[in-house]
Structure formats: C-alpha cells, structure tokens
Design an enzyme around this catalytic site. Sequence first.
Site, PDB file in Angstrom:
ATOM      1  N   GLU A   1       1.419 -29.641  15.826  1.00  0.00           N
ATOM      2  CA  GLU A   1       0.368 -29.637  15.160  1.00  0.00           C
ATOM      3  C   GLU A   1      -0.582 -28.715  14.944  1.00  0.00           C
ATOM      4  O   GLU A   1      -1.214 -27.420  15.078  1.00  0.00           O
ATOM      5  CB  GLU A   1      -0.211 -29.927  13.341  1.00  0.00           C
ATOM      6  CG  GLU A   1      -1.080 -29.848  12.301  1.00  0.00           C
ATOM      7  CD  GLU A   1      -1.145 -31.025  11.740  1.00  0.00           C
ATOM      8  OE1 GLU A   1      -1.057 -31.799  11.450  1.00  0.00           O
ATOM      9  OE2 GLU A   1      -1.899 -30.194  10.319  1.00  0.00           O
TER      10      GLU A   1
ATOM     11  N   TYR B   1       0.821  -1.508  -0.162  1.00  0.00           N
ATOM     12  CA  TYR B   1       0.027   0.084  -0.098  1.00  0.00           C
ATOM     13  C   TYR B   1       0.510   1.130   0.015  1.00  0.00           C
ATOM     14  O   TYR B   1       0.102   2.756  -0.630  1.00  0.00           O
ATOM     15  CB  TYR B   1      -0.700   0.008   1.043  1.00  0.00           C
ATOM     16  CG  TYR B   1      -2.165  -1.170   0.724  1.00  0.00           C
ATOM     17  CD1 TYR B   1      -3.038  -0.978   0.657  1.00  0.00           C
ATOM     18  CD2 TYR B   1      -2.725  -1.786   1.946  1.00  0.00           C
ATOM     19  CE1 TYR B   1      -4.161  -1.329  -0.375  1.00  0.00           C
ATOM     20  CE2 TYR B   1      -3.038  -2.679   1.524  1.00  0.00           C
ATOM     21  CZ  TYR B   1      -4.455  -2.234   0.603  1.00  0.00           C
ATOM     22  OH  TYR B   1      -5.655  -3.096   0.225  1.00  0.00           O
TER      23      TYR B   1
END
Lengths: 365, 365
Positions: free
Chosen positions: B198, B100
Amino acid sequence: MSTNTEIDADARDRLLDLAAEFYDQFAGGEVPSMQIPTRTKSNIEYDDDKDVWVYGDRHSTRSANTVTGAKKLLKAIYVIDFLAQQLDEDRSSTLRELYYLSESWDHETAQFSSQDESNQLIEDLEIVSDVTREDFHMRPEESGATLMGPLHLREQTRRGERDIHCQEDVGEGGYQIPNNPDTIEFLDNDADFILCVETGGMRDRLVENGFDEEHNTIIVHLKGQPARATRRITRRLHDELDLPVVVFTDGDPWSYRIFASVAYGSIKSAHLSEYLATPNARFIGIQPTDIVEYDLPTDPLSDSDVNALENELEDPRFQSEYWVEQIERQLDINKKAEQQALASRGLDFVTETYLPTRLGEMDVL
Amino acid sequence: MSTNTEIDADARDRLLDLAAEFYDQFAGGEVPSMQIPTRTKSNIEYDDDKDVWVYGDRHSTRSANTVTGAKKLLKAIYVIDFLAQQLDEDRSSTLRELYYLSESWDHETAQFSSQDESNQLIEDLEIVSDVTREDFHMRPEESGATLMGPLHLREQTRRGERDIHCQEDVGEGGYQIPNNPDTIEFLDNDADFILCVETGGMRDRLVENGFDEEHNTIIVHLKGQPARATRRITRRLHDELDLPVVVFTDGDPWSYRIFASVAYGSIKSAHLSEYLATPNARFIGIQPTDIVEYDLPTDPLSDSDVNALENELEDPRFQSEYWVEQIERQLDINKKAEQQALASRGLDFVTETYLPTRLGEMDVL
C-alpha cells in the site's frame, strides 16, 4: 561532487557536534539550549548573494529550564543517536518509521506522542545542523515524480550504478526520480531547457505529442505541489547543465504557489532554499492574460481563491511587477482555468501553438 | 496477445456498431435507447465460471423519449465519433481533455456541463460496448505506480520497443507502470510471487532491505487505492506468470477496501472485474490478530472506521469466514495499526520476521 561516504561522515559529525554542545553546556554549568530561527512569513528575507529567500534574525530558544523544553532536548538527543547510527550503517528510514521506532526506545519520555512532533524535530535538526534531511538518510513517505527528456544520467543505487537515458531506456512512464536525487550524476544531454509540468494529464500530452523530442526539453512532472526530490533535481538540472527552467501549471492561486515553491522554496523550509529552490525559474502559464487571449473555458474564482490571491499580493515572493499585474488581472476577470483547458482548442494546440508562442515571448525558444 | 492495431480496430468497430444500432432504431421507427446495468451493491453477483463479481440482471434504460435522455444519446454519439477518430489516428487523451474538447464541438447541446458527466458517459460506453477505457485510448489523469523485481519486460511505446529489467535497468524508484499496461509483454522472470504494497514508505523499506532479491518477489507499489493500470498489471502478472499475489496494507477498514479492489474489483466497475481483478489475491496483513500478537502501536477506531467495518460485514466481497472473523475481531479490540507500525520492533522486523512468518503460514514461501 563529494562522495556519498564523505557526505555521510560530515552529516554524522555535525549531528554529534550538536550533542557535544549540549554536553559542554552541562559541563560548564549552563542550562542546555538550542536556538532555532522563527519560521514565519515575517521572518524571511531575500539574500542577494545567494539569490534565495532565507530566514531573518528572529529566533526562538528551546531550553531545558522548563519540563517541556527539557523533554524536547532529550528527544533530540535520542534522534541524534539514531541518525548517527543510521549513517554509520549506511541505512535509511522514513519519517513515519522514526516515529514508530521511538516506541522501542528505553526511555519512555523520549518517545514521540505524534508524528507531527518527530517531523518537527527533524526539521529543527536540519536547520540547526545545516544538514538536509536527505543527508540524514531520511526518506519521504511518497515521492514518485518522473523525468522524460534527452538526458543521460547515472544513479548510484544500493545495488550498484545504473546508467539510464531518460528517453531511450525508459517506458512511456519516464524515469522515476529517486528519493535522494543527489545519488544522480548527469552524464550528458541534448537539452535546451527544462519544462516543469503540474498535472499528469498534461505531462502525458506533451510526451505523446513528442514535445521533449521536438524541442529538446527535459519534462519534469511536478505532480501537484512538488516533493523535495523533484525540486532538488530541478535546481541541479538548472545549475549543473546551465539550462533555463520554465514552470507550466493551472491558472489559479494554488498553482502559483506550486511555481513559487519551485522558484523560491516554501516559507516553512527557507533554510533549504539554497538547496531546493531555482530562483531563475520562470512561469510560463496558464496566465490570467492567456485566459482572456485564448478565451479558455473557466470557472469563477471561489472565496478561498480570492483570499489566496490577496494573500499572494502580500507575500514577499510575489512582489515583482509581473506577479502583481497577473494577480490583479485575475481578481479583475474573476476567473481561473486549468492547463488542460487548452484542449478546448484541440489536443495539439498546447504543443503546436501555446507553448511555442510563450517560449518565444520568454526568449527560451 | 492480439496486436495493438487489431485491438484498436476491434474497439473502433464495437463503438461504430453502437452508433449503427441507434441508426437502425431510428430507421425502424423506434425511439433510440441504450440499456445499462444498474451499478449498485445490490446488483452485483459472483460469477462462478469466471471467479469474479459481475453485474446482475437489473438494468436502466437511456431513451430518447425524454429531452434529458435524448441529450445523453446525442452526447454519446459525439463521443463515439471522437473515440473512433482517436483510434483511427492512434492517438490518446485524458478524461479531462475529453471534457474540455467538447467545448469545441459544433452542437452546443452535445457539450458536457461537468467532468462527472463525461466520465460517466465513458463508463457507460465501456459497459455497453464491452471495450475497456484503455482500449478507447483514454488515459487517467494520474497513475504513477511502480514495479521492482526479477522481471524482464518489453514495453511497446510510441517511440519503439523498450526492453527493461525491473531490477537491473531501473533506479531505486523502480519501473514506472505505463497508463496502459497492455502495451507490456513479459519476457522472462525469476519471481516466486507478487507482493502488492500500500504505502511508499513500506515499498522503499522492502527495496532497501533487498526483499525482492532475497525472496524473488515482484514488489508492486499500490499507492493507496490502486489505479486501474496497477490492478491490470497485477492481474496479468498473476495469470500469465502463474504467480501467487499477496496484498500488504495498513490494518484498517480503508485498507481492506484496497485489498478488495485488487482481489474483487470495485462495485462501480464490476463490468471490468475480469480484466482488472485478481480473485486469487490474498491478504497478508496487517491483520487485527497481528496487532494483538505483535503488540503494535495503534490508534483507536474512529466512528467512521467502525461504520466502514460494519459496512464491510454486509459487503458481498467480505463474506468469507476469514474476513468475518478478522473484522469482528477488530471491532472487538477497537484498534487499528499502520503497516509501518512494525518499525516499533526495529527496521528489519518486517523483512526478517513478519513477512516470512506470514508467507510461511500462507504456504507462499
């Protein structure tokens, strides 16, 4: 605040009451059944006393007069038995563990065929027993949002109490909200308001720029659609510390839903509105009017964006003058912008100009 | 460990050297260009000295002799200028903010047309300058993994030093790993090994069951495919504390990739293997052989699972005898299982039986 042991005993009693009800229905020669409110947009209504959206009068009935219905009630009884034991032993588990655990149950018919089925049953039990999932000691799979700000709290963990100041005792990552934030007691604070932020990038920008220090703000990272723990702690911060809550998201229909879920709760969990929603929360931006005023970099609305905006115009949670005006304006300009698009005016624009201006307009600063 | 100021100055110098090279090429009458290794599976090779996968000899050239190439180099120069200034001011930004921010650059041709383009350029600069993104002070959008275990550390924050014990000074959510874990110094620890996990549900199970206390383990939550910060701190824990690392995931091909990304790094970031990968990390499970041995609840492999397994058989990172055997076994049984499927044997099975057995087999316990 009730003690954890009292809450556990109460949750356990309510579950066992449900089981006792089935027993009484049997004993009285009735076919056992359970009544559950219909959870659709057409069956939510505003409760003026409690200031939240709740279910209306429409119900569906789970009855043992069909094989499917009887199986559902059997599963409910096995789950009640499991939850009562879990509360007795002061343990907890995740929704997924419950699903797998059912494989160890002796009665094969009681085992779940999918996790959707076990999730749904837990939600039903929440509604019927009026006990939250957290008070059943059911954890979500992932939670993971954080707090940063001038707040000193005490968390009751399984390993004892932890006193933590959410600026002085944490790293740059902030304080990790636990799965059940009702284990937290707020000790004291220097905060003037609560700022809930959608994206991690913006949360990090505000922390790097010291916005929480300069404006005495507690920054709550929503991480997209906020987890229940994040919504619960936001409600408690508002109620118990008597602080205004503002919500800062991207300027698109999906982000307005994030705001709505903080402020009004979700349609699927209107039974929890009183526990999770913060009806006084207000939307700070990105507003469609900001997109125009600050000439932000934008993307055009996609078909699904337009659909979502049109749905919002019919959603009871967006019926205020403010929202109708913003949504119609956005359909008109046909553009959306992310909160980080403010970086196109420089990395400090958000903390030096945009937020102070909006907070002034909203009478928060 | 070098000080942060030294690291910043070094990163800045290397970037300015790149710009100086373009200048020299111009001054010498050459067309400016930049050489970048080809980042594909066919161009990674094992470096026996460093014990990691690195890029081979194949390169592509970005040269200003085409309009496209010239534009890329112009953008590179603007980014170098921005990064050098950011390091000078000891600030940081996200990849999305950079995208941006380019809208504010005076030369329109230097502005990015998509975030993929700016992300790619930052990766190119990492490779060419041999400086990591973290040392450019570029943050990811979201990070958010946590640590829990007998480790006392010091984090250097913008607000001063924070000394934190990752069991005693944190809530049940654990210690939030900062975006750049090289701001952390390990003070002391009682850990015997590192266990990377995980899923959040399993991480919470291990913490609830006190596995980190009982076995002197530092539990690192991977949160699915681990962020760079999570891989970096795992590598540092292994190297600096001289502790074995084991990785605990679901038993399916996507989870084996999670293991591979901890142990070997990813193909797209082989230039960072030495910084992010832990080649000595070992896979604890769920193994296809565990699925059979413990008769775990399973799902059949989907077509995309089978494809992924077959790809892994050709992936240089999975060429060991162990992995070939496991993957062929899985194709043979045609089943996969989640780590939480262990709950079908009871909520304590994972901490009382499964992990201790596997850790014994692996000579970690």
